[in-house]
Write a protein that holds these residues in place. Structure first.
Motif, mmCIF file in Angstrom:
data_model
loop_
_atom_site.group_PDB
_atom_site.id
_atom_site.type_symbol
_atom_site.label_atom_id
_atom_site.label_comp_id
_atom_site.label_asym_id
_atom_site.label_seq_id
_atom_site.Cartn_x
_atom_site.Cartn_y
_atom_site.Cartn_z
ATOM 1 N N ASP A 69 -0.428 -1.312 2.397
ATOM 2 C CA ASP A 69 -0.028 -1.009 1.154
ATOM 3 C C ASP A 69 0.980 0.311 1.521
ATOM 4 N N VAL A 136 -1.106 -5.191 -0.946
ATOM 5 C CA VAL A 136 -0.719 -5.642 -2.548
ATOM 6 C C VAL A 136 0.585 -6.177 -2.526
ATOM 7 N N GLU A 224 -3.528 -7.068 -10.037
ATOM 8 C CA GLU A 224 -3.847 -7.375 -8.520
ATOM 9 C C GLU A 224 -4.454 -5.817 -8.045
ATOM 10 N N THR A 283 -5.031 -13.118 -3.404
ATOM 11 C CA THR A 283 -3.912 -12.053 -3.721
ATOM 12 C C THR A 283 -3.238 -11.688 -2.158
ATOM 13 N N ARG A 285 -4.453 -9.270 -0.463
ATOM 14 C CA ARG A 285 -5.555 -8.751 0.089
ATOM 15 C C ARG A 285 -6.233 -9.907 0.701
#
Length: 312
Positions: A69, A136, A224, A283, A285
């Motif tokens: 991230d 993300v 998300e 997603t 992740r």
């Protein structure tokens, strides 16, 4: 609404009762700036051995999520160098990007320690393919205009600050130390974005139009952020991580107060309600990314891949 009414959450500046913009009026010393300015090693003197009772692979996966991230958001912010609307803002965005890069370096190093592979921060940043990244997707969205930059940073920093604040109590001393330093940095990131949100939202007709368009672009990606991955759930239950769904109320309050001060509406929730028995969509992740992510990685990794093992 008066600015003093803006709700901040527990990490605004050093005062748990502070407001979302209080930090802008306070002297933070070097706490607001990057790892290259007044840097001290938050891991100095810590035992970096993986604690007993934790799955090293799960800890590594969790550190990759948080580290990716920061790494990818840092890269997108770096793209504003020579493109920001004023010189001071270029400096501010560059320093925010460096803060996040410093967090990424520590978290990726921890991931390589935890899974026993011995992979370095460079290995993980430069030698993984897109499907191996766990960030993300909000972080990887294209640069957009300055209004999009401001709204994305406000959302990302508000969310990350709430996570890091809770992560300071992690049973992993390394994660706790990284989080303790990170909250000081990300509090400034959030407050800087809040200041620009108010300035542009309550500014000219054109700046308001662009902010409304930016909100419309960012809002569908928010769901998300609060959808916990299985690794996040496991780490939270074990006392090492944070379930992101638990920070949604704090996030919503801060964002609502900032947007109210900016005279901007809070968009309607874009995420569909989860249906019992339905498998959630995969997603970032899970390693599922946008079409633009390949180009981002190509730019990020090209030098390291062209000159493997080089140092500079």
């Amino acid at each position: 609404m008066a600015r003093d009414d803006l709700t901040a959450g527990p990490t605004a500046a050093a005062d748990p009762g502070g407001t979302a913009l209080d930090a802008l009026a306070e002297d933070h010393g070097d706490a607001r700036w990057a790892y290259g300015t007044g840097f001290h090693d938050p891991l100095a003197g810590l035992d970096t051995a993986v604690p007993d009772g934790v799955d090293g692979d799960a800890l590594a996966a969790y550190c990759l999520m948080l580290g990716d991230d920061a790494l990818i958001m840092s890269h997108r912010l770096q793209e504003w160098c020579a493109h920001a609307p004023e010189l001071e803002e270029e400096v501010a965005l560059a320093n925010i990007a460096l803060d996040l890069l410093g967090q990424a370096r520590l978290l990726l190093t921890r991931a390589g320690q935890a899974d026993g592979t011995g992979r370095t921060e460079d290995d993980l940043a430069f030698l993984r393919d897109a499907g191996e990244f766990r960030n993300v997707r909000l972080a990887e969205a294209p640069r957009g205009d300055f209004a999009f930059c401001v709204v994305r940073l406000l959302v990302f920093a508000t969310w990350r600050l709430a996570l890091l604040d809770r992560l300071t109590a992690s049973r992993d001393p390394v994660l706790a130390a990284v989080a303790a330093k990170g909250v000081k940095e990300v509090a400034y990131h959030r407050d800087h974005a809040a200041m620009w949100t108010i300035r542009l939202g309550d500014g000219t007709a054109e700046s308001r139009r662009r902010m409304l368009a930016a909100l419309d672009a960012v809002w569908p990606q928010i769901g998300e952020l609060f959808t916990p991955h299985e690794v996040e759930r496991r780490m939270a239950e074990a006392g090492f991580g944070v379930d992101p769904s638990t920070v949604r109320a704090e996030f919503d309050q801060v964002i609502a107060d900032v947007l109210a001060e900016a005279t901007l509406p809070v968009p309607e929730p874009a995420e569909a309600p989860h249906e019992p028995g339905r498998v959630p969509a995969r997603t970032g992740r899970d390693g599922v990314h946008t079409a633009e992510f390949d180009a981002l990685l190509a730019e990020l990794q090209c030098v390291a891949r062209a000159h493997p093992g080089a140092t500079w």
